[in-house]
Structures are given as C-alpha cells and as structure tokens.
Design an enzyme around this catalytic site. Structure first.
Site, mmCIF file in Angstrom:
data_model
loop_
_atom_site.group_PDB
_atom_site.id
_atom_site.type_symbol
_atom_site.label_atom_id
_atom_site.label_comp_id
_atom_site.label_asym_id
_atom_site.label_seq_id
_atom_site.Cartn_x
_atom_site.Cartn_y
_atom_site.Cartn_z
ATOM 1 N N ARG A 63 0.752 -1.252 -0.171
ATOM 2 C CA ARG A 63 -0.096 0.035 -0.092
ATOM 3 C C ARG A 63 0.824 1.485 -0.027
ATOM 4 O O ARG A 63 0.754 2.197 -0.778
ATOM 5 C CB ARG A 63 -0.777 0.012 1.222
ATOM 6 C CG ARG A 63 -2.171 0.737 0.848
ATOM 7 C CD ARG A 63 -3.148 0.507 2.201
ATOM 8 N NE ARG A 63 -2.531 -0.186 3.223
ATOM 9 C CZ ARG A 63 -3.392 -0.836 4.016
ATOM 10 N NH1 ARG A 63 -4.533 -0.932 3.976
ATOM 11 N NH2 ARG A 63 -2.649 -1.512 5.125
ATOM 12 N N ASP A 202 5.264 -24.469 4.475
ATOM 13 C CA ASP A 202 5.488 -24.542 5.836
ATOM 14 C C ASP A 202 6.953 -24.440 5.923
ATOM 15 O O ASP A 202 7.686 -25.477 5.455
ATOM 16 C CB ASP A 202 5.093 -25.754 6.170
ATOM 17 C CG ASP A 202 4.994 -25.970 7.704
ATOM 18 O OD1 ASP A 202 6.081 -25.792 8.341
ATOM 19 O OD2 ASP A 202 3.917 -26.229 8.289
ATOM 20 N N HIS A 203 7.480 -23.329 6.243
ATOM 21 C CA HIS A 203 8.872 -23.436 6.118
ATOM 22 C C HIS A 203 9.728 -24.341 6.882
ATOM 23 O O HIS A 203 11.116 -24.538 6.448
ATOM 24 C CB HIS A 203 9.351 -21.989 6.811
ATOM 25 C CG HIS A 203 9.645 -21.703 8.088
ATOM 26 N ND1 HIS A 203 8.517 -21.339 8.896
ATOM 27 C CD2 HIS A 203 10.512 -21.539 8.870
ATOM 28 C CE1 HIS A 203 8.813 -21.337 10.072
ATOM 29 N NE2 HIS A 203 10.083 -21.344 10.030
ATOM 30 N N LYS A 207 13.789 -26.719 6.131
ATOM 31 C CA LYS A 207 15.008 -26.654 6.829
ATOM 32 C C LYS A 207 15.674 -27.888 6.480
ATOM 33 O O LYS A 207 15.061 -29.019 6.138
ATOM 34 C CB LYS A 207 14.681 -26.623 8.306
ATOM 35 C CG LYS A 207 13.937 -25.611 8.746
ATOM 36 C CD LYS A 207 13.672 -25.560 10.329
ATOM 37 C CE LYS A 207 12.900 -24.502 10.824
ATOM 38 N NZ LYS A 207 13.764 -23.311 11.290
ATOM 39 N N GLU A 241 11.217 -22.500 22.305
ATOM 40 C CA GLU A 241 11.725 -21.220 21.813
ATOM 41 C C GLU A 241 12.145 -20.503 22.951
ATOM 42 O O GLU A 241 11.413 -20.447 23.925
ATOM 43 C CB GLU A 241 10.787 -20.372 20.915
ATOM 44 C CG GLU A 241 10.410 -21.160 19.552
ATOM 45 C CD GLU A 241 9.511 -20.127 18.570
ATOM 46 O OE1 GLU A 241 9.898 -19.586 17.892
ATOM 47 O OE2 GLU A 241 8.162 -20.301 18.892
ATOM 48 N N ASP A 260 -0.312 -22.267 16.161
ATOM 49 C CA ASP A 260 0.972 -21.540 15.181
ATOM 50 C C ASP A 260 2.189 -22.541 14.909
ATOM 51 O O ASP A 260 2.702 -22.496 14.130
ATOM 52 C CB ASP A 260 1.364 -20.352 16.311
ATOM 53 C CG ASP A 260 2.686 -19.512 15.905
ATOM 54 O OD1 ASP A 260 2.392 -19.013 14.842
ATOM 55 O OD2 ASP A 260 3.833 -19.405 16.568
ATOM 56 N N HIS A 265 3.866 -27.044 11.678
ATOM 57 C CA HIS A 265 5.307 -27.316 11.748
ATOM 58 C C HIS A 265 5.232 -28.828 12.296
ATOM 59 O O HIS A 265 5.992 -29.606 11.771
ATOM 60 C CB HIS A 265 6.007 -26.363 12.361
ATOM 61 C CG HIS A 265 6.004 -24.953 12.007
ATOM 62 N ND1 HIS A 265 5.689 -24.588 10.800
ATOM 63 C CD2 HIS A 265 6.257 -23.751 12.608
ATOM 64 C CE1 HIS A 265 5.900 -23.237 10.523
ATOM 65 N NE2 HIS A 265 5.885 -22.716 11.620
ATOM 66 N N LYS A 365 6.798 -21.131 24.143
ATOM 67 C CA LYS A 365 7.687 -19.973 23.879
ATOM 68 C C LYS A 365 8.318 -19.536 25.360
ATOM 69 O O LYS A 365 7.647 -20.011 26.370
ATOM 70 C CB LYS A 365 7.014 -18.568 23.422
ATOM 71 C CG LYS A 365 6.329 -18.830 21.889
ATOM 72 C CD LYS A 365 6.347 -17.728 21.056
ATOM 73 C CE LYS A 365 5.831 -17.589 19.949
ATOM 74 N NZ LYS A 365 6.781 -18.017 18.792
HETATM 75 C C1 BG6 Z 1 6.387 -19.273 12.864
HETATM 76 C C2 BG6 Z 1 5.698 -18.967 14.037
HETATM 77 O O1 BG6 Z 1 5.699 -20.025 11.889
HETATM 78 O O2 BG6 Z 1 7.388 -20.131 13.176
HETATM 79 C C3 BG6 Z 1 6.452 -18.444 15.120
HETATM 80 O O3 BG6 Z 1 4.530 -18.198 13.440
HETATM 81 C C4 BG6 Z 1 7.729 -19.188 15.461
HETATM 82 O O4 BG6 Z 1 5.585 -17.981 16.068
HETATM 83 C C5 BG6 Z 1 8.427 -19.728 14.121
HETATM 84 O O5 BG6 Z 1 8.573 -18.399 16.200
HETATM 85 C C6 BG6 Z 1 9.463 -20.601 14.319
HETATM 86 O O6 BG6 Z 1 10.369 -20.696 13.223
HETATM 87 P P1 BG6 Z 1 11.797 -21.129 13.476
HETATM 88 O O7 BG6 Z 1 12.298 -21.328 12.022
HETATM 89 O O8 BG6 Z 1 12.386 -19.940 14.017
HETATM 90 O O9 BG6 Z 1 11.878 -22.348 14.264
#
Ligand code: BG6
Length: 514
Positions: A63, A202-203, A207, A241, A260, A265, A365
């Site tokens: 935007r 899904d990142h 990895k 985390e 989350d 994940h 967390k």
């Molecule tokens: C994200 C979550 O998908 O993954 C975050 O929304 C989380 O809350 C993060 O901190 C963790 O990813 P990574 O790669 O740091 O383990």
C-alpha cells in the site's frame, strides 16, 4: 562471475543444476516483516548463487507510496540489516536491483490489478519472463482469498493449458484458523487456482535437517528395520523457543501455540518421522505417504484433550539472565487473554508400524533455550546379562535429530568405562552439520522459493494434509475455547508447567532435556 543460463539455454542441464526458468515473482505484502526479513534476503541469495535467471523479475506490491528506486534502496538496507548480509557484492546487487519493481496499491482499490497486469505484460516483453508467474501471498491472512479473486478477475491466474507457461501461488501460514475457515479459504483459492498451482508453504519443510530426516531414513539400510513399534518405545518432538511473542502479540493472541506450531510445523515433522517409505522422492509419492500418517492419527475430542494434552502460558521470569515480562504484559496481548503459549500432548497413531507407540509433542515460547529436535527412544534390551556385576538397569538407546540449532544427529548407547569393574556409561556418536559439511545451509525460504519456481511441490503441504491436520485438532480447539478451559502457567525460562511433566510421567517416562 559466470552468467546465469538465459532462457533459451534452459533445458534439462539447467534443471539438474536447479536453475529455474525465468518468471516474474510478485510479492503481495512487500512492506511486511516476512518479505523484509526472509523473502528478499532469500531471493538475493539465490541471485548471488546464480540460481535466478537473468530475466527473472521481482515485483513488490504494497500500500505504501514508493518509487521503484525508493523500494530498491529499502530492499538493499533490509538485506543488510535484517537479512544479515554484511558485504553486498556490488555487481550482484546491481543486477538484482535491476529486476526489482514496485506497485503501490491496496488490494481492493479499483484498477489496481489491471495496473499490475500491465506492468507484468511489460516485464514479459522487456525481460523475456514468458508469462511465467509466482505470486507470493505474504500479507495478513484476511487478504489471501481477496487477492486470489482479484488475480482471477483480471485474468492473471490462468496457466497455459499446454503447459508452456506457469502460474503458481505461494500461500503463507496460517492456512485458516480452524477446520471451517481453512476449508473456506481453500474453496475460495481453488475457485481461482488449480490444486497443482497452489504451494502452501510451511517453512519447516525447507529446513535442511527436516529434509535430511527423509535421507537419513530412506538413504540408509540400518534405521528402517528398527523404526517401528517393535523397537521404538516412544518418540518426542520438541519445538522450544526462548523468545516470547515479540512484536507479534496481536497475531499470536488470536492463534496460540496449538495453531501456530503444532497444527502446522509439528504435524509436518511428525508425518515425515512416521511415514512409510515413498516409492520415489517426488511430490505425489511423498505427500501421499505423509497424508496416510495424518489419517491414522487419532483425532482429539473433549475427553482425550483433557486426558492427553496440557496447555499453559508463561508468567514473568528470567531467560538468558534477563528479566522478561509475562505473556499478559506483552504488547498487543489482551489482558484478559486465554491464549496458550505452551502445549504438550500425547499423540497416538493407529497404524501397524506405530500402534501403541506414543508420540509426545511439546512446544512453547519463553523456554530456557531454542531447540527443535526429534528424539526416538528405543526399548530396553530384552535381557541384561551383567547382573552379577551389579548392573541392573541402563539408560535406553536414544537417537536424537537436532533440527536446530547445532544441526545434526546423535545416538546414545552404553559402553564400558575403562577399569577393573564392569561400569556401564552412556556415550554418544555424534554427527554435526558444522563439522561434516563446509559452508552454511541455505535458509528455508531460499530452498522453498527455488522449488516453487522449479515446479517441485514435494516440500509444500497439499490441501489434504492441511485439512487432515485441522481435523485432528478441531476437537481440541473446541475444548479449549471459553473461559472455563484449563490453562496452566509456567515461569518464563522454565521447561513448562508441572502438568506436562505429570502427563508423561503418568506413562512412566520423562521429557528428554535438549
Ligand atoms: C512461525 C511461527 O511459523 O515459526 C512463530 O509463527 C515461530 O511463532 C516460528 O517463532 C519458528 O520458526 P523457526 O524457524 O525460528 O523455528
């Protein structure tokens, strides 16, 4: 610097080198955190490694008013400060900056997508991007369906039926916030795009260590014969985390640890740990096997949620020697919030391979450290022949895959300590990426962006996987709705609530300490 292959040279050779065909990548949500921290550094790194063809263009859509040059300056600053690239090679930057364009508009503004269509047409002609497109939905999730619909209305979503031209859309998480909203989102996206055009990211799948899980299991002969209920006592998956919710309190408070981390994940990692060997390492085969695991997982209802799961939120405490506030005092969090920042549970898989072998999951967390790992604990040896020496019990074998940090794997086993007595000690064999391989692992987003441009969906979630993962937890989401639902607490910097210790202790087991 060897030039990247140009369009006409794109052939099997380029594919084997994993150089994708030229395309235009449009990032919706170009001023957002994800784009600035992860996507732009990942694209820059691909360019640096000669993995982005010279013709490939990148269009940021957001935007805020900005010229192309202002946008380029901001991206450069972000790659340096947020992406951590200390020395930006001036030649690489020049060619990267040349591909960057910016469209300033809001998604519901009349004419915005028509303007985008004109720009994409011009880029096709000027750069030779051949009408290939990757759209990245990196906005707040409320805009995902709207953007897809606008792309559809302006004729920007269709692919060439002969397969000469591709159009793909990458959708960020969260993919819905429960089963109903996920289905609604999927219906709206699939009104515009075909399933094979949709890349649900899904990142965790990007990895290196998660990919290595498959290589480790299916590239070696020694693990598979013991990777089952006969030899494995139980499995633990931990995503710990040390950070709190940071600046994302507003988003997180509507999400919580279950949505989350666990539904996305952890379920992806679990399905790779538990799946049967795929016939080929290809998108359909791998995803078919993963979804079979998800289908075999017992769904939660109110009773099993109460018996098999614990949720909690952090109170003020200390992490890494620093005093940190409790969850309710974080910015953007409703002071009356009932959102959990920690979940622990026992998951049961009703399959021949895993019947009766629990998978314990734990994520939170503000735990004492950042550690994601999968621990496979094996059953005890059937008989210990050392009783005459006073040795009656030994620690079971434990195979730990460290997903992050200190990526690698270790196997714990018993050895005799030197000396006249029969003194058994636990020792470990260790593999660590840092010492076995030179160079840094590519960032997850880099790998996934590249795969999408190559049309390889193996490391993306298919709709049936996502839907099934929501089905498994819908009963738990419902059970945890409302003010009466149990919510334990744990001080920041601790390993979670005592209720989680009790959950696993009830089975005569304990949490593995990463
Ligand atoms: C994200 C979550 O998908 O993954 C975050 O929304 C989380 O809350 C993060 O901190 C963790 O990813 P990574 O790669 O740091 O383990």
């Amino acid at each position: 610097m060897t030039p990247a292959p140009v369009a006409d040279e794109f052939d099997l050779g380029a594919r084997l080198m994993r150089v994708p065909p030229p395309s235009t990548i449009v990032i919706f949500g170009a001023s957002g955190d994800l784009t600035r921290r992860k996507l732009m550094p990942a694209l820059f790194s691909l360019a640096d490694k000669q993995l982005l063809p010279q013709e490939t263009a990148i269009v940021g859509f957001a935007r805020r008013e900005k010229t192309d040059d202002e946008y380029r300056a901001q991206v450069r600053a972000d790659i340096h400060s947020l992406g951590g690239v200390q020395d930006i090679d001036s030649e690489v930057w020049k060619s990267f900056a040349d591909r960057l364009h910016y469209v300033s508009a809001s998604f519901d503004e009349p004419g915005a997508f028509e303007r985008l269509r004109d720009i994409l047409g011009e880029l096709d002609r000027e750069r030779g991007t051949r009408g290939n497109r990757v759209y990245y939905l990196a906005t707040a999730p409320t805009f995902f369906a709207l953007i897809a619909e606008r792309l559809g209305e302006t004729g920007l979503a269709g692919q060439d039926p002969r397969g000469d031209r591709f159009v793909r859309v990458i959708v960020e998480k969260p993919y819905g916030s429960d089963l109903t909203t996920a289905r609604e989102l999927n219906d709206r996206l699939c009104d515009v795009f075909q399933e094979e055009q949709v890349y649900r990211i899904d990142h965790y799948l990007g990895k290196e260590t998660v990919q290595n899980l498959m290589v480790l299991r299916f590239g070696n002969a020694i693990f598979e014969p013991i990777w089952n209920r006969r030899y494995v006592d139980h499995v633990q998956i931990t995503v710990a985390e040390s950070l709190g919710v940071g600046s994302r309190g507003g988003y997180y408070d509507r999400s919580g640890a279950l949505r989350d981390i666990v539904q996305s994940h952890v379920m992806q990692v679990l399905s790779i740990v538990a799946m049967e060997p795929p016939a080929r390492f290809e998108a359909r085969e791998v995803r078919d096997e993963k979804v079979k695991v998800l289908r075999a997982i017992r769904e939660f209802d109110a009773a099993s949620t109460a018996a098999e799961a614990v949720r909690a939120r952090y109170t003020a405490g200390w992490v890494d020697g620093e005093a940190v506030p409790g969850y309710l005092d974080e910015g953007g969090v409703d002071p009356e919030s009932r959102t959990e920042t920690y979940v622990a549970m026992r998951v049961l898989i009703d399959s021949w391979r895993w019947a009766g072998t629990p998978f314990y999951i734990r994520t939170g967390k503000r735990l004492p450290k950042r550690a994601t790992e999968v621990a496979i604990q094996f059953k005890n040896a059937p008989l210990l022949p050392f009783v005459t020496s006073g040795v009656e019990t030994v620690a079971p074998n434990l195979f730990v895959l460290r997903i992050q940090p200190n990526e690698g794997a270790s196997l714990r086993f018993q050895a005799k300590a030197p000396g006249p007595q029969l003194d058994l000690r636990s020792v470990s064999m260790d593999f660590s990426y840092g010492t076995s391989f030179l160079g840094e692992s590519p960032a997850a987003y880099e790998r996934l962006l590249l795969d999408c441009m190559l049309g390889d969906a193996t490391l993306f979630a298919r709709w049936d996987e996502v839907e099934r993962a929501w089905e498994i937890f819908q009963g738990m989401i419902d059970a945890w709705e409302g003010d009466e639902a149990p919510l334990a607490t744990y001080p920041a910097g601790s390993w979670g609530p005592s209720e989680a210790d009790a959950l696993i202790a009830g089975d005569g087991r304990g949490w593995h300490r990463p």
